[in-house]
Design an enzyme around this catalytic site. Structure first.
Site, mmCIF file in Angstrom:
data_model
loop_
_atom_site.group_PDB
_atom_site.id
_atom_site.type_symbol
_atom_site.label_atom_id
_atom_site.label_comp_id
_atom_site.label_asym_id
_atom_site.label_seq_id
_atom_site.Cartn_x
_atom_site.Cartn_y
_atom_site.Cartn_z
ATOM 1 N N LYS A 15 0.712 -1.290 -0.263
ATOM 2 C CA LYS A 15 -0.322 0.028 -0.353
ATOM 3 C C LYS A 15 0.711 1.296 0.034
ATOM 4 O O LYS A 15 0.746 2.218 -0.528
ATOM 5 C CB LYS A 15 -0.748 0.211 1.092
ATOM 6 C CG LYS A 15 -1.858 -1.675 1.318
ATOM 7 C CD LYS A 15 -2.836 -1.086 2.559
ATOM 8 C CE LYS A 15 -2.031 -1.136 4.105
ATOM 9 N NZ LYS A 15 -1.473 -1.996 4.013
ATOM 10 N N ARG A 90 -9.823 0.991 8.476
ATOM 11 C CA ARG A 90 -9.877 -0.052 9.146
ATOM 12 C C ARG A 90 -10.292 -0.630 9.753
ATOM 13 O O ARG A 90 -10.355 -2.078 10.091
ATOM 14 C CB ARG A 90 -8.037 0.392 9.788
ATOM 15 C CG ARG A 90 -6.702 -0.470 9.001
ATOM 16 C CD ARG A 90 -6.050 0.284 10.034
ATOM 17 N NE ARG A 90 -4.692 -0.938 10.350
ATOM 18 C CZ ARG A 90 -3.838 -0.775 9.162
ATOM 19 N NH1 ARG A 90 -3.393 0.839 8.538
ATOM 20 N NH2 ARG A 90 -2.407 -1.013 9.422
ATOM 21 N N ARG A 173 -0.764 -8.577 13.230
ATOM 22 C CA ARG A 173 -1.147 -7.915 12.577
ATOM 23 C C ARG A 173 -2.456 -8.093 11.624
ATOM 24 O O ARG A 173 -2.962 -7.929 10.961
ATOM 25 C CB ARG A 173 0.110 -6.983 12.304
ATOM 26 C CG ARG A 173 0.463 -5.737 12.529
ATOM 27 C CD ARG A 173 1.677 -5.197 12.635
ATOM 28 N NE ARG A 173 2.153 -4.672 11.388
ATOM 29 C CZ ARG A 173 2.788 -4.918 10.537
ATOM 30 N NH1 ARG A 173 4.168 -4.820 10.717
ATOM 31 N NH2 ARG A 173 3.056 -3.585 9.052
HETATM 32 P P1 AP5 Z 1 5.009 -1.870 1.806
HETATM 33 O O1 AP5 Z 1 4.787 -0.864 0.375
HETATM 34 O O2 AP5 Z 1 5.303 -1.089 2.916
HETATM 35 O O3 AP5 Z 1 3.457 -2.201 2.576
HETATM 36 P P2 AP5 Z 1 2.298 -1.627 3.177
HETATM 37 O O4 AP5 Z 1 0.650 -2.250 2.441
HETATM 38 O O5 AP5 Z 1 2.401 -0.673 3.407
HETATM 39 O O6 AP5 Z 1 2.784 -2.566 4.884
HETATM 40 P P3 AP5 Z 1 2.376 -2.000 6.197
HETATM 41 O O7 AP5 Z 1 3.626 -3.044 7.068
HETATM 42 O O8 AP5 Z 1 2.834 -0.466 6.141
HETATM 43 O O9 AP5 Z 1 0.466 -1.787 6.626
HETATM 44 P P4 AP5 Z 1 0.179 -1.892 7.989
HETATM 45 O O10 AP5 Z 1 -1.209 -1.876 7.382
HETATM 46 O O11 AP5 Z 1 0.590 -3.415 8.457
HETATM 47 O O12 AP5 Z 1 1.473 -0.841 8.155
HETATM 48 P P5 AP5 Z 1 0.757 1.033 8.607
HETATM 49 O O13 AP5 Z 1 1.765 1.715 8.738
HETATM 50 O O14 AP5 Z 1 -0.143 1.227 7.765
HETATM 51 O O15 AP5 Z 1 5.755 -2.815 1.166
HETATM 52 C C1 AP5 Z 1 6.359 -4.088 2.187
HETATM 53 C C2 AP5 Z 1 7.776 -4.328 1.940
HETATM 54 O O16 AP5 Z 1 7.900 -4.726 0.304
HETATM 55 C C3 AP5 Z 1 8.404 -3.811 1.142
HETATM 56 O O17 AP5 Z 1 9.697 -3.574 1.855
HETATM 57 C C4 AP5 Z 1 8.008 -3.458 -0.278
HETATM 58 O O18 AP5 Z 1 9.788 -2.621 -0.813
HETATM 59 C C5 AP5 Z 1 8.200 -4.777 -0.902
HETATM 60 N N1 AP5 Z 1 7.121 -4.815 -1.786
HETATM 61 C C6 AP5 Z 1 6.083 -3.685 -2.305
HETATM 62 N N2 AP5 Z 1 5.241 -4.058 -3.324
HETATM 63 C C7 AP5 Z 1 6.199 -5.422 -3.936
HETATM 64 C C8 AP5 Z 1 6.399 -5.329 -4.452
HETATM 65 N N3 AP5 Z 1 5.196 -5.336 -5.813
HETATM 66 N N4 AP5 Z 1 6.976 -7.096 -5.152
HETATM 67 C C9 AP5 Z 1 7.813 -6.928 -3.950
HETATM 68 N N5 AP5 Z 1 8.039 -6.103 -2.674
HETATM 69 C C10 AP5 Z 1 7.473 -5.440 -3.144
HETATM 70 O O19 AP5 Z 1 0.284 0.519 10.533
HETATM 71 C C11 AP5 Z 1 1.232 0.706 11.300
HETATM 72 C C12 AP5 Z 1 0.148 0.213 12.785
HETATM 73 O O20 AP5 Z 1 -0.597 1.779 12.979
HETATM 74 C C13 AP5 Z 1 -1.004 -0.434 12.716
HETATM 75 O O21 AP5 Z 1 -0.381 -2.305 14.080
HETATM 76 C C14 AP5 Z 1 -1.479 0.347 14.121
HETATM 77 O O22 AP5 Z 1 -0.945 -0.511 15.098
HETATM 78 C C15 AP5 Z 1 -1.608 0.884 13.518
HETATM 79 N N6 AP5 Z 1 -2.654 1.725 12.535
HETATM 80 C C16 AP5 Z 1 -2.309 2.275 11.670
HETATM 81 N N7 AP5 Z 1 -3.813 2.988 10.845
HETATM 82 C C17 AP5 Z 1 -4.471 2.593 11.648
HETATM 83 C C18 AP5 Z 1 -5.424 2.487 12.021
HETATM 84 N N8 AP5 Z 1 -6.090 2.981 10.178
HETATM 85 N N9 AP5 Z 1 -6.298 2.715 13.309
HETATM 86 C C19 AP5 Z 1 -5.719 2.343 13.906
HETATM 87 N N10 AP5 Z 1 -5.029 2.122 14.014
HETATM 88 C C20 AP5 Z 1 -3.616 2.206 12.415
#
Ligand code: AP5
Ligand code: MG
Length: 217
Positions: A15, A90, A173
């Site tokens: 994402k 979410r 997660r």
């Molecule tokens: P990346 O693009 O970083 O993936 P992502 O989908 O953004 O994954 P996240 O871990 O950031 O998602 P998340 O939803 O768990 O975390 P968030 O920060 O939102 O890609 C991942 C890896 O893969 C990278 O190394 C990239 O280079 C690689 N990659 C990407 N695409 C690829 C491809 N096509 N091929 C190969 N490699 C690839 O949330 C973190 C925490 O914050 C949550 O657990 C929660 O505690 C809190 N939080 C955030 N939002 C909320 C909310 N709305 N409500 C409540 N709590 C929240």
């Protein structure tokens, strides 16, 4: 009319990677709730302290503070053309809140790309992810390495591994995603907004599919 895109999908599916690329190509703002929380943690604000206590366990931050944070961000001047929402909503409560927020100003969500990949790929991606300290730019040690190890290509800042990317926390997660976020899939499908995108393809290929979905919306 502005454009609002919700990127839906499990942790590690890409994402943030895709939102960064699409924001550059479309001029839409990239709003990542996770990045906003990490910024608050870095600045040691009260919100940051609260968010940290949930994030390091892999749990969701409570809806009320998360909704208030996004509400404060989504109508800033850089969102004039609209926004790409990454990691928000979410929960069903957050989905109702964003709809109400947008409807109040005569807007709505235009499209919800739902990016998918098998769990083993998600775990492999998160265990190899490196994130830039200054602005959250995303790399992968194998799939998308920086030119110079440990340094962000874009702003030269240090790269670090997120505290919540430990295997046990990642598994938590993924469970939280299944329990609390996956109900949104049916909601957006029923509203005719959902477009399924295969996330287990090369980064540029996922971007192509996303652009095609946006054009159709
Ligand atoms: P990346 O693009 O970083 O993936 P992502 O989908 O953004 O994954 P996240 O871990 O950031 O998602 P998340 O939803 O768990 O975390 P968030 O920060 O939102 O890609 C991942 C890896 O893969 C990278 O190394 C990239 O280079 C690689 N990659 C990407 N695409 C690829 C491809 N096509 N091929 C190969 N490699 C690839 O949330 C973190 C925490 O914050 C949550 O657990 C929660 O505690 C809190 N939080 C955030 N939002 C909320 C909310 N709305 N409500 C409540 N709590 C929240
Ligand atoms: Mg992300």
């Amino acid at each position: 009319m502005a454009t609002y895109i919700v990127l839906l999908g499990p942790p590690g599916v890409g994402k943030g990677t895709q939102a960064e690329i699409l924001a550059k190509q479309t001029g839409l703002a990239h709003i990542s709730s996770g990045d906003l929380f990490r910024e608050s943690i870095k600045n040691q604000t009260e919100l940051g302290k609260l968010a940290q206590s949930y994030m390091h366990k892999g749990e969701l931050v409570p809806d009320d503070v998360t909704i208030a944070m996004v509400k404060d961000r989504i109508f800033r001047p850089d969102c004039k053309l609209g926004a790409i929402l990454d990691g928000f909503p979410r929960t069903p409560v957050q989905a109702d809140a964003i709809r109400a927020m947008l409807n109040e100003v005569g807007e709505d969500i235009n499209v919800v790309p739902f990016i998918t990949a098998p769990d083993e790929i998600l775990i492999e991606r998160l265990s190899g992810r490196w994130t830039c300290r200054a602005n959250g730019h995303i790399y992968h040690s194998v799939n998308n390495p920086p030119k110079k190890e440990g340094i962000c290509d874009i702003d030269g800042s240090e790269l670090y591994q997120r505290d919540d990317d430990k295997v046990e926390t990642v598994k938590k997660r993924l469970r939280v995603y299944m329990e609390q976020t996956s109900p949104l899939i049916a909601c957006y499908r029923d509203r005719g907004l959902l477009v399924e995108i295969k996330g287990d393809q090369a980064i540029f290929k996922v971007t192509e599919d996303l652009i095609a979905a946006l054009k159709k919306s």
